[in-house]
Motif scaffolding. Sequence first.
Motif, PDB file in Angstrom:
ATOM      1  N   LEU A   6       0.828  -1.218   0.000  1.00 31.15           N
ATOM      2  CA  LEU A   6       0.000   0.000   0.000  1.00 31.15           C
ATOM      3  C   LEU A   6       0.855   1.258   0.000  1.00 31.15           C
ATOM      4  O   LEU A   6       0.429   2.306  -0.458  1.00 31.15           O
ATOM      5  CB  LEU A   6      -0.926  -0.010   1.221  1.00 31.15           C
ATOM      6  CG  LEU A   6      -1.996  -1.101   1.213  1.00 31.15           C
ATOM      7  CD1 LEU A   6      -2.632  -1.240   2.583  1.00 31.15           C
ATOM      8  CD2 LEU A   6      -3.059  -0.802   0.163  1.00 31.15           C
ATOM      9  N   GLY A   7       2.059   1.148   0.536  1.00 32.68           N
ATOM     10  CA  GLY A   7       2.969   2.288   0.564  1.00 32.68           C
ATOM     11  C   GLY A   7       4.394   1.783   0.624  1.00 32.68           C
ATOM     12  O   GLY A   7       4.705   0.906   1.435  1.00 32.68           O
ATOM     13  N   THR A   8       5.254   2.302  -0.259  1.00 34.21           N
ATOM     14  CA  THR A   8       6.600   1.727  -0.387  1.00 34.21           C
ATOM     15  C   THR A   8       7.696   2.790  -0.306  1.00 34.21           C
ATOM     16  O   THR A   8       8.833   2.543  -0.681  1.00 34.21           O
ATOM     17  CB  THR A   8       6.711   0.994  -1.741  1.00 34.21           C
ATOM     18  OG1 THR A   8       6.433   1.946  -2.783  1.00 34.21           O
ATOM     19  CG2 THR A   8       5.738  -0.166  -1.844  1.00 34.21           C
ATOM     20  N   GLY A   9       7.342   3.990   0.151  1.00 35.17           N
ATOM     21  CA  GLY A   9       8.319   5.078   0.205  1.00 35.17           C
ATOM     22  C   GLY A   9       8.888   5.271   1.607  1.00 35.17           C
ATOM     23  O   GLY A   9       8.368   4.748   2.586  1.00 35.17           O
ATOM     24  N   ALA A  10       9.960   6.054   1.668  1.00 30.92           N
ATOM     25  CA  ALA A  10      10.620   6.322   2.948  1.00 30.92           C
ATOM     26  C   ALA A  10      10.333   7.746   3.401  1.00 30.92           C
ATOM     27  O   ALA A  10      10.316   8.669   2.593  1.00 30.92           O
ATOM     28  CB  ALA A  10      12.125   6.136   2.787  1.00 30.92           C
ATOM     29  N   VAL A 227       9.084 -15.348   1.298  1.00 33.90           N
ATOM     30  CA  VAL A 227       9.216 -13.946   0.891  1.00 33.90           C
ATOM     31  C   VAL A 227       9.848 -13.161   2.034  1.00 33.90           C
ATOM     32  O   VAL A 227       9.424 -13.285   3.191  1.00 33.90           O
ATOM     33  CB  VAL A 227       7.842 -13.317   0.579  1.00 33.90           C
ATOM     34  CG1 VAL A 227       8.012 -11.853   0.181  1.00 33.90           C
ATOM     35  CG2 VAL A 227       7.128 -14.071  -0.529  1.00 33.90           C
ATOM     36  N   LEU A 228      10.847 -12.363   1.709  1.00 29.80           N
ATOM     37  CA  LEU A 228      11.431 -11.434   2.677  1.00 29.80           C
ATOM     38  C   LEU A 228      11.182 -10.016   2.170  1.00 29.80           C
ATOM     39  O   LEU A 228      11.495  -9.704   1.016  1.00 29.80           O
ATOM     40  CB  LEU A 228      12.936 -11.687   2.824  1.00 29.80           C
ATOM     41  CG  LEU A 228      13.734 -10.641   3.614  1.00 29.80           C
ATOM     42  CD1 LEU A 228      13.285 -10.579   5.078  1.00 29.80           C
ATOM     43  CD2 LEU A 228      15.234 -10.950   3.564  1.00 29.80           C
ATOM     44  N   ILE A 229      10.606  -9.185   3.033  1.00 27.65           N
ATOM     45  CA  ILE A 229      10.405  -7.777   2.668  1.00 27.65           C
ATOM     46  C   ILE A 229      11.364  -6.946   3.515  1.00 27.65           C
ATOM     47  O   ILE A 229      11.296  -6.976   4.754  1.00 27.65           O
ATOM     48  CB  ILE A 229       8.949  -7.353   2.904  1.00 27.65           C
ATOM     49  CG1 ILE A 229       8.016  -8.232   2.044  1.00 27.65           C
ATOM     50  CG2 ILE A 229       8.758  -5.877   2.557  1.00 27.65           C
ATOM     51  CD1 ILE A 229       6.556  -7.988   2.273  1.00 27.65           C
ATOM     52  N   HIS A 230      12.274  -6.270   2.833  1.00 29.14           N
ATOM     53  CA  HIS A 230      13.371  -5.572   3.514  1.00 29.14           C
ATOM     54  C   HIS A 230      13.420  -4.137   3.020  1.00 29.14           C
ATOM     55  O   HIS A 230      13.222  -3.865   1.846  1.00 29.14           O
ATOM     56  CB  HIS A 230      14.687  -6.295   3.184  1.00 29.14           C
ATOM     57  CG  HIS A 230      15.819  -5.969   4.116  1.00 29.14           C
ATOM     58  ND1 HIS A 230      16.281  -4.689   4.311  1.00 29.14           N
ATOM     59  CD2 HIS A 230      16.583  -6.776   4.893  1.00 29.14           C
ATOM     60  CE1 HIS A 230      17.288  -4.722   5.183  1.00 29.14           C
ATOM     61  NE2 HIS A 230      17.487  -5.977   5.550  1.00 29.14           N
ATOM     62  N   GLU A 231      13.719  -3.221   3.918  1.00 31.99           N
ATOM     63  CA  GLU A 231      13.884  -1.832   3.497  1.00 31.99           C
ATOM     64  C   GLU A 231      15.163  -1.659   2.687  1.00 31.99           C
ATOM     65  O   GLU A 231      16.136  -2.400   2.871  1.00 31.99           O
ATOM     66  CB  GLU A 231      13.927  -0.926   4.730  1.00 31.99           C
ATOM     67  CG  GLU A 231      15.196  -1.080   5.559  1.00 31.99           C
ATOM     68  CD  GLU A 231      15.892   0.262   5.794  1.00 31.99           C
ATOM     69  OE1 GLU A 231      16.376   0.853   4.790  1.00 31.99           O
ATOM     70  OE2 GLU A 231      15.945   0.690   6.957  1.00 31.99           O
ATOM     71  N   THR A 268      11.646  -2.364  -0.193  1.00 32.58           N
ATOM     72  CA  THR A 268      10.660  -1.302  -0.007  1.00 32.58           C
ATOM     73  C   THR A 268      11.305  -0.159   0.771  1.00 32.58           C
ATOM     74  O   THR A 268      12.513  -0.174   0.994  1.00 32.58           O
ATOM     75  CB  THR A 268       9.396  -1.857   0.698  1.00 32.58           C
ATOM     76  OG1 THR A 268       8.401  -0.847   0.720  1.00 32.58           O
ATOM     77  CG2 THR A 268       9.674  -2.331   2.118  1.00 32.58           C
ATOM     78  N   HIS A 269      10.496   0.856   1.194  1.00 31.20           N
ATOM     79  CA  HIS A 269      11.032   2.005   1.913  1.00 31.20           C
ATOM     80  C   HIS A 269      12.086   2.696   1.031  1.00 31.20           C
ATOM     81  O   HIS A 269      13.203   2.979   1.447  1.00 31.20           O
ATOM     82  CB  HIS A 269      11.631   1.561   3.257  1.00 31.20           C
ATOM     83  CG  HIS A 269      11.633   2.648   4.308  1.00 31.20           C
ATOM     84  ND1 HIS A 269      12.736   3.428   4.543  1.00 31.20           N
ATOM     85  CD2 HIS A 269      10.687   3.068   5.173  1.00 31.20           C
ATOM     86  CE1 HIS A 269      12.454   4.283   5.527  1.00 31.20           C
ATOM     87  NE2 HIS A 269      11.218   4.079   5.922  1.00 31.20           N
ATOM     88  N   ILE A 270      11.689   2.940  -0.216  1.00 32.81           N
ATOM     89  CA  ILE A 270      12.588   3.538  -1.210  1.00 32.81           C
ATOM     90  C   ILE A 270      12.498   5.070  -1.089  1.00 32.81           C
ATOM     91  O   ILE A 270      11.401   5.632  -1.132  1.00 32.81           O
ATOM     92  CB  ILE A 270      12.160   3.109  -2.643  1.00 32.81           C
ATOM     93  CG1 ILE A 270      12.007   1.580  -2.752  1.00 32.81           C
ATOM     94  CG2 ILE A 270      13.130   3.669  -3.685  1.00 32.81           C
ATOM     95  CD1 ILE A 270      13.247   0.762  -2.533  1.00 32.81           C
ATOM     96  N   SER A 271      13.641   5.696  -0.958  1.00 28.98           N
ATOM     97  CA  SER A 271      13.665   7.148  -0.768  1.00 28.98           C
ATOM     98  C   SER A 271      13.213   7.872  -2.038  1.00 28.98           C
ATOM     99  O   SER A 271      13.478   7.427  -3.160  1.00 28.98           O
ATOM    100  CB  SER A 271      15.090   7.570  -0.405  1.00 28.98           C
ATOM    101  OG  SER A 271      15.215   8.975  -0.543  1.00 28.98           O
ATOM    102  N   SER A 272      12.546   9.029  -1.830  1.00 31.88           N
ATOM    103  CA  SER A 272      12.052   9.800  -2.986  1.00 31.88           C
ATOM    104  C   SER A 272      13.216  10.457  -3.745  1.00 31.88           C
ATOM    105  O   SER A 272      13.013  11.009  -4.821  1.00 31.88           O
ATOM    106  CB  SER A 272      11.053  10.868  -2.534  1.00 31.88           C
ATOM    107  OG  SER A 272      11.651  11.701  -1.566  1.00 31.88           O
ATOM    108  N   ALA A 296       9.555  -3.140  -4.720  1.00 32.28           N
ATOM    109  CA  ALA A 296       8.108  -3.021  -4.546  1.00 32.28           C
ATOM    110  C   ALA A 296       7.642  -1.662  -5.050  1.00 32.28           C
ATOM    111  O   ALA A 296       8.383  -0.680  -4.998  1.00 32.28           O
ATOM    112  CB  ALA A 296       7.751  -3.187  -3.075  1.00 32.28           C
ATOM    113  N   ARG A 297       6.431  -1.622  -5.560  1.00 28.19           N
ATOM    114  CA  ARG A 297       5.795  -0.367  -5.965  1.00 28.19           C
ATOM    115  C   ARG A 297       4.433  -0.313  -5.305  1.00 28.19           C
ATOM    116  O   ARG A 297       3.846  -1.354  -5.012  1.00 28.19           O
ATOM    117  CB  ARG A 297       5.608  -0.319  -7.476  1.00 28.19           C
ATOM    118  CG  ARG A 297       6.921  -0.385  -8.209  1.00 28.19           C
ATOM    119  CD  ARG A 297       6.698  -0.288  -9.697  1.00 28.19           C
ATOM    120  NE  ARG A 297       7.979  -0.461 -10.385  1.00 28.19           N
ATOM    121  CZ  ARG A 297       8.253   0.017 -11.592  1.00 28.19           C
ATOM    122  NH1 ARG A 297       7.339   0.684 -12.243  1.00 28.19           N
ATOM    123  NH2 ARG A 297       9.417  -0.180 -12.147  1.00 28.19           N
TER     124      ARG A 297
END
Length: 308
Positions: A6-10, A227-231, A268-272, A296-297
């Motif tokens: 739902l949200g993938t930004g930092a 599945v591993l979800i990592h920042e 995920t947690h990709i910086s803008s 992730a998007r």
Amino acid sequence: MELLFLGTGAGVPAKLRNVTSIALKLLEERGAVWLFDCGEATQHQILHTSLKPRRIEKIFITHLHGDHIYGLPGLLGSRSFQGGESRLTVYGPKGIKEYIHVSLSVSRTHLLYPLEVIEIEEGTVFEDEGFFVEAKELDHALPTFGYRVVEKDKPGVLQVDQLKERGIQPGPVYRQLKLGESVKLEDGTELNGEDFLGHSIPGRVVTILGDTRVCSSAVDLGRSADVLIHEATFNRDQEEMAREYFHSTTKQAAETASDAGAKLLFLTHISSRYAKESWEELEREARDVFPDTYIARDFMEYVIPLKK
Ligand code: ZN
């Protein structure tokens, strides 16, 4: 079992990436959705999906930074407006109780469903017949947890044909055999349930980590995960910055996935600071270390396949 990002930004919301929230849809498994973090405007993001807030059964918060919790009071309130009556449990680090209590009480938000808030420590934070969830502390600027969601193995199906062939008719005996128990028939024959069960179906494992530097807990939580979800807040060249700000680079996340023996990695947690054009490059950096990596998007979905 399906993931919905739902949200993938930092840090701050961006047009193409809202702040962190991940839904684990367990609709077939338990008619429910579990949410991991709830950054600002998560409920706006949900409006663009088929997800129903009343279906949300549990919310796991990794840590109390604003970009992971500012959407929580609004979502809790709206869930009540939208007919949510079933119990909701929120898990999170110490302080989550006060945050929710203050937000709801000063805004006089009255929920029409029972809300339970559990301040967790490391270990098993939830377990029932279908799942268990383990938490471990990561290495971030404030107490932060990663969660390992484990689906329990499902017992094999009772081979009814075999039993009928032997003249054993359906009844209480079937129930016992289905549980794998031994049964003594009237004629003295002993049957072992295990002999009449098909292969058990191994459960799946999903690991969802909060913000973190490289640490051994991340590897432990991600061990053999499907599945591993990592920042990945920074690119490969920014290890120093990542360390300074208690975050990880693409490469470090990939190394953790590799060390853990995970099957698939979502970053995920990709910086803008990284424009759309550079996302592929970020993915490539990670794939040099761990080939099964995807960036992730927002609104990306992934069905976690059943194991054989
Ligand atoms: Zn953080």
